[in-house]
Motif scaffolding. Structure first.
Motif, PDB file in Angstrom:
ATOM      1  N   SER A  61      43.362  43.006  41.257  1.00 44.27           N
ATOM      2  CA  SER A  61      42.538  44.048  40.787  1.00 44.27           C
ATOM      3  C   SER A  61      43.097  44.689  39.266  1.00 44.27           C
ATOM      4  O   SER A  61      42.268  45.219  38.433  1.00 44.27           O
ATOM      5  CB  SER A  61      42.251  45.004  41.667  1.00 44.27           C
ATOM      6  OG  SER A  61      43.603  45.837  41.975  1.00 44.27           O
ATOM      7  N   ALA A  62      44.553  44.586  39.067  1.00 43.63           N
ATOM      8  CA  ALA A  62      45.097  45.151  37.991  1.00 43.63           C
ATOM      9  C   ALA A  62      44.968  44.204  36.971  1.00 43.63           C
ATOM     10  O   ALA A  62      45.357  44.776  35.706  1.00 43.63           O
ATOM     11  CB  ALA A  62      46.474  45.432  38.304  1.00 43.63           C
ATOM     12  N   ILE A  63      44.329  43.019  36.990  1.00 45.48           N
ATOM     13  CA  ILE A  63      44.282  42.112  35.980  1.00 45.48           C
ATOM     14  C   ILE A  63      42.870  42.028  35.196  1.00 45.48           C
ATOM     15  O   ILE A  63      41.982  41.713  36.271  1.00 45.48           O
ATOM     16  CB  ILE A  63      44.905  40.599  36.353  1.00 45.48           C
ATOM     17  CG1 ILE A  63      46.303  40.464  36.509  1.00 45.48           C
ATOM     18  CG2 ILE A  63      44.590  39.578  35.389  1.00 45.48           C
ATOM     19  CD1 ILE A  63      46.670  39.241  37.358  1.00 45.48           C
ATOM     20  N   GLU A  64      42.516  42.342  34.194  1.00 43.59           N
ATOM     21  CA  GLU A  64      41.206  42.655  33.622  1.00 43.59           C
ATOM     22  C   GLU A  64      41.016  41.152  32.946  1.00 43.59           C
ATOM     23  O   GLU A  64      40.052  40.818  32.529  1.00 43.59           O
ATOM     24  CB  GLU A  64      41.118  43.617  32.356  1.00 43.59           C
ATOM     25  CG  GLU A  64      41.642  44.923  32.949  1.00 43.59           C
ATOM     26  CD  GLU A  64      40.576  45.484  34.032  1.00 43.59           C
ATOM     27  OE1 GLU A  64      39.440  45.141  33.720  1.00 43.59           O
ATOM     28  OE2 GLU A  64      40.829  46.363  34.894  1.00 43.59           O
ATOM     29  N   SER A 106      39.084  35.198  41.208  1.00 45.21           N
ATOM     30  CA  SER A 106      37.927  35.690  40.772  1.00 45.21           C
ATOM     31  C   SER A 106      37.034  36.308  41.782  1.00 45.21           C
ATOM     32  O   SER A 106      36.482  37.504  41.599  1.00 45.21           O
ATOM     33  CB  SER A 106      36.985  34.993  39.979  1.00 45.21           C
ATOM     34  OG  SER A 106      36.100  34.050  40.777  1.00 45.21           O
ATOM     35  N   LEU A 107      37.115  35.649  43.059  1.00 49.87           N
ATOM     36  CA  LEU A 107      36.060  36.364  44.190  1.00 49.87           C
ATOM     37  C   LEU A 107      36.732  37.580  44.680  1.00 49.87           C
ATOM     38  O   LEU A 107      36.277  38.553  45.085  1.00 49.87           O
ATOM     39  CB  LEU A 107      35.918  35.144  45.134  1.00 49.87           C
ATOM     40  CG  LEU A 107      35.016  34.031  44.708  1.00 49.87           C
ATOM     41  CD1 LEU A 107      35.278  32.812  45.728  1.00 49.87           C
ATOM     42  CD2 LEU A 107      33.499  34.356  44.754  1.00 49.87           C
ATOM     43  N   ILE A 108      38.234  37.412  44.829  1.00 49.79           N
ATOM     44  CA  ILE A 108      39.040  38.571  45.206  1.00 49.79           C
ATOM     45  C   ILE A 108      38.861  39.691  44.557  1.00 49.79           C
ATOM     46  O   ILE A 108      38.727  40.802  44.802  1.00 49.79           O
ATOM     47  CB  ILE A 108      40.580  38.085  45.285  1.00 49.79           C
ATOM     48  CG1 ILE A 108      40.652  36.960  46.536  1.00 49.79           C
ATOM     49  CG2 ILE A 108      41.592  39.243  45.469  1.00 49.79           C
ATOM     50  CD1 ILE A 108      40.341  37.316  47.891  1.00 49.79           C
ATOM     51  N   LYS A 109      38.699  39.442  43.073  1.00 53.33           N
ATOM     52  CA  LYS A 109      38.796  40.442  42.017  1.00 53.33           C
ATOM     53  C   LYS A 109      37.071  41.498  42.470  1.00 53.33           C
ATOM     54  O   LYS A 109      37.250  42.521  42.320  1.00 53.33           O
ATOM     55  CB  LYS A 109      38.530  40.028  40.729  1.00 53.33           C
ATOM     56  CG  LYS A 109      38.206  40.859  39.539  1.00 53.33           C
ATOM     57  CD  LYS A 109      39.549  41.530  39.159  1.00 53.33           C
ATOM     58  CE  LYS A 109      39.143  42.352  37.930  1.00 53.33           C
ATOM     59  NZ  LYS A 109      40.248  43.313  37.493  1.00 53.33           N
ATOM     60  N   MET A 110      36.445  40.643  43.082  1.00 57.94           N
ATOM     61  CA  MET A 110      34.986  41.373  43.365  1.00 57.94           C
ATOM     62  C   MET A 110      35.180  41.969  44.721  1.00 57.94           C
ATOM     63  O   MET A 110      34.262  42.383  45.394  1.00 57.94           O
ATOM     64  CB  MET A 110      33.978  40.155  43.242  1.00 57.94           C
ATOM     65  CG  MET A 110      33.477  39.904  42.119  1.00 57.94           C
ATOM     66  SD  MET A 110      32.858  41.089  41.033  1.00 57.94           S
ATOM     67  CE  MET A 110      34.304  41.310  39.869  1.00 57.94           C
TER      68      MET A 110
END
Length: 498
Positions: A495-498, A449-453
């Motif tokens: 990043s491709a996963i919502e 989740s932190l990587i997502k940011m």
């Protein structure tokens, strides 16, 4: 349907652009960090403060960061440092595995300096494992590679070790030769060449100590005990400011051997006893193997037959274990692989400027196609519908921006609240990630989740109050579980996963 195609084309184009730009930025940042770690590891050559565990940890960090950044020099450097530790500890299986990998990488870059250095350790390993003919052939290869070395200073260093290796080929397991004068001549030549090195050369101190120890041992075995003592005294002086544990142990062994040959058995026992304590502490099996029979002789001459027998049995047990290591199938298999690899021509790196040019050309064509398609597509959309699409996209952008700002703020101030709010804004993220990669734990999902940011490792370590090393370790574990090859692929996949 057309709208989806357009969105996919646009996403793909920007993804390609992002990948190229981020690859370049990531590579530059990683190379800077890798060079700093290499500088830290290089201090062991100038200060002699070798900490085996710290050295292996630093080498591992350099290796994985270099592998991710495709920085081959960093990989080969780290491999060489690991090989040195494993060789001195007598861990031939790990040493040979790393030598095999290092040679392949060095050959791919035509790094003749590193090829020579790796082969010098390999040649010494072959002698210890009982392959003198193969060792002689490898030494010839060392000479060939060093002739192609573009660094004059490194070439001089390698020449010194090649000379010492030539002397080692003339002696048996005990260091004796039918022509000890030739052995001493070669070793004195190596010492003379070492003394001529610039003081700024980071390898000078460790090479000087190594030459003196090699020369002291041969001088003692030749009966030149006063000369041998003179060399050990010089080594003691150097070790005051260069406390290399491996060198300290070796010098104690030499001093014990000199006292044995001088029939000062009490002093010999003192030296050998300290050697055993230090060798056990550093897990230097081969140093114990060398010391046990000599201390047994010392006790026997002192009529202390109990201790003489104890160390005699210890030597026999260790000798049997080492014999098994030498005969181990994995070692024989690795030797065959390395020999085969050395004789094969180097593999060229096909990813060159031409490949980059082709990728850029394809990207430009893709962008032109996207722009052309978008223009044609927008003409066919009624004005009202077109305005609604743009308005919805604008509102979605504003909402996402606000959410991201809130999440970034939470991550900085309250990491646990961040995880909860993140799942509110991205309700399917954890579930979809877990379904796709079932090996991920809750800690891994939180990290993702932190990587997502788009947080970097330093930011994550700061917000989670963890060390950078532990965050790097978490990243590598997650990458392994997800089957991604590098950091860029990790960021793109998440990043491709919502």
């Amino acid at each position: 349907m057309k709208k989806n195609i357009l969105n996919n084309l646009i996403s793909l184009s920007f993804l390609l652009l992002f990948t190229i730009c981020s690859n370049k930025a990531f590579s530059q940042n990683s190379t800077t960090r890798i060079n700093k770690l290499i500088e830290t590891l290089d201090q062991t050559y100038t200060k002699g403060n070798v900490d085996k565990k710290k050295t292996l940890n630093l080498a591992a960090d350099i290796y994985y960061l270099s592998k991710e950044a495709k920085f081959i020099h960093g990989q080969t450097y780290s491999i060489f440092e690991e090989v040195r530790i494993y060789y001195f500890d007598g861990n031939f299986e790990l040493s040979l595995k790393k030598i095999n990998e290092g040679i392949a990488l060095a050959k791919s870059q035509e790094d003749y300096d590193m090829l020579c250095r790796l082969l010098l350790i390999y040649q010494s390993s072959l002698l210890r494992l009982g392959y003198p003919i193969e060792a002689q052939q490898i030494l010839k290869k060392c000479d060939e590679y060093n002739d192609l070395n573009i660094s004059k200073e490194n070439k001089r260093i390698n020449d010194i070790y090649i000379t010492l290796s030539q002397a080692d080929l003339l002696v048996d397991d005990l260091g004796l030769s039918t022509d000890m004068s030739a052995v001493l001549l070669l070793k004195k030549k190596a010492l003379s060449e070492t003394l001529e090195l610039n003081d700024s050369n980071k390898y000078k101190k460790i090479t000087l100590i190594y030459c003196l120890e090699s020369l002291a041992w041969s001088a003692a075995l030749s009966g030149n005990l006063d000369e041998a003592r003179k060399y050990t005294q010089q080594i003691d002086q150097l070790l005051v400011n260069f406390p290399n544990e491996y060198s300290i142990i070796q010098n104690l062994i030499i001093k014990g051997a000199i006292e044995n040959l001088s029939k000062n058995y009490h002093q010999a026992v003192v030296y050998f006893s300290e050697t055993i304590v230090r060798a056990k502490k550093s897990n230097s099996i081969y140093k114990l193997y060398e010391t046990y029979p000599m201390i047994s002789v010392s006790y026997n001459e002192l009529k202390d037959f109990e201790n003489a027998t104890v160390y005699s049995w210890k030597f026999k047990y260790l000798s049997d274990s080492i014999s098994q290591v030498k005969k181990k199938y994995d070692n024989i298999s690795l030797i065959n692989k390395i020999n085969s690899q050395i004789n094969n021509p180097p593999k060229k790196n096909i990813f060159n400027a031409m490949n980059v040019g082709i990728i850029v050309f394809i990207l430009i064509l893709a962008l032109i196609g996207v722009l052309f398609y978008k223009k044609a597509f927008m003409k066919n959309i009624p004005v009202k519908e077109n305005e609604e699409v743009l308005q919805d996209a604008h509102l979605h952008h504003i909402t996402n921006t606000e959410n991201i700002e809130k999440l970034v703020s939470l991550a900085k101030n309250d990491i646990n609240s961040y995880y909860l709010v993140f799942q509110k804004y991205f309700p399917s993220f954890y579930r979809l990630l877990k379904e796709k990669y079932p090996d991920l734990t809750i800690m891994d999902l939180n990290f993702c989740s932190l990587i997502k940011m788009n947080f970097e490792v330093k930011e994550i370590s700061l917000y989670c109050k963890s060390s950078t090393r532990s965050v790097e370790s978490r990243k590598y574990r997650v990458m392994k579980k997800m089957g991604v090859k590098n950091q860029n692929e990790l960021y793109i996949t998440i990043s491709a996963i919502e």
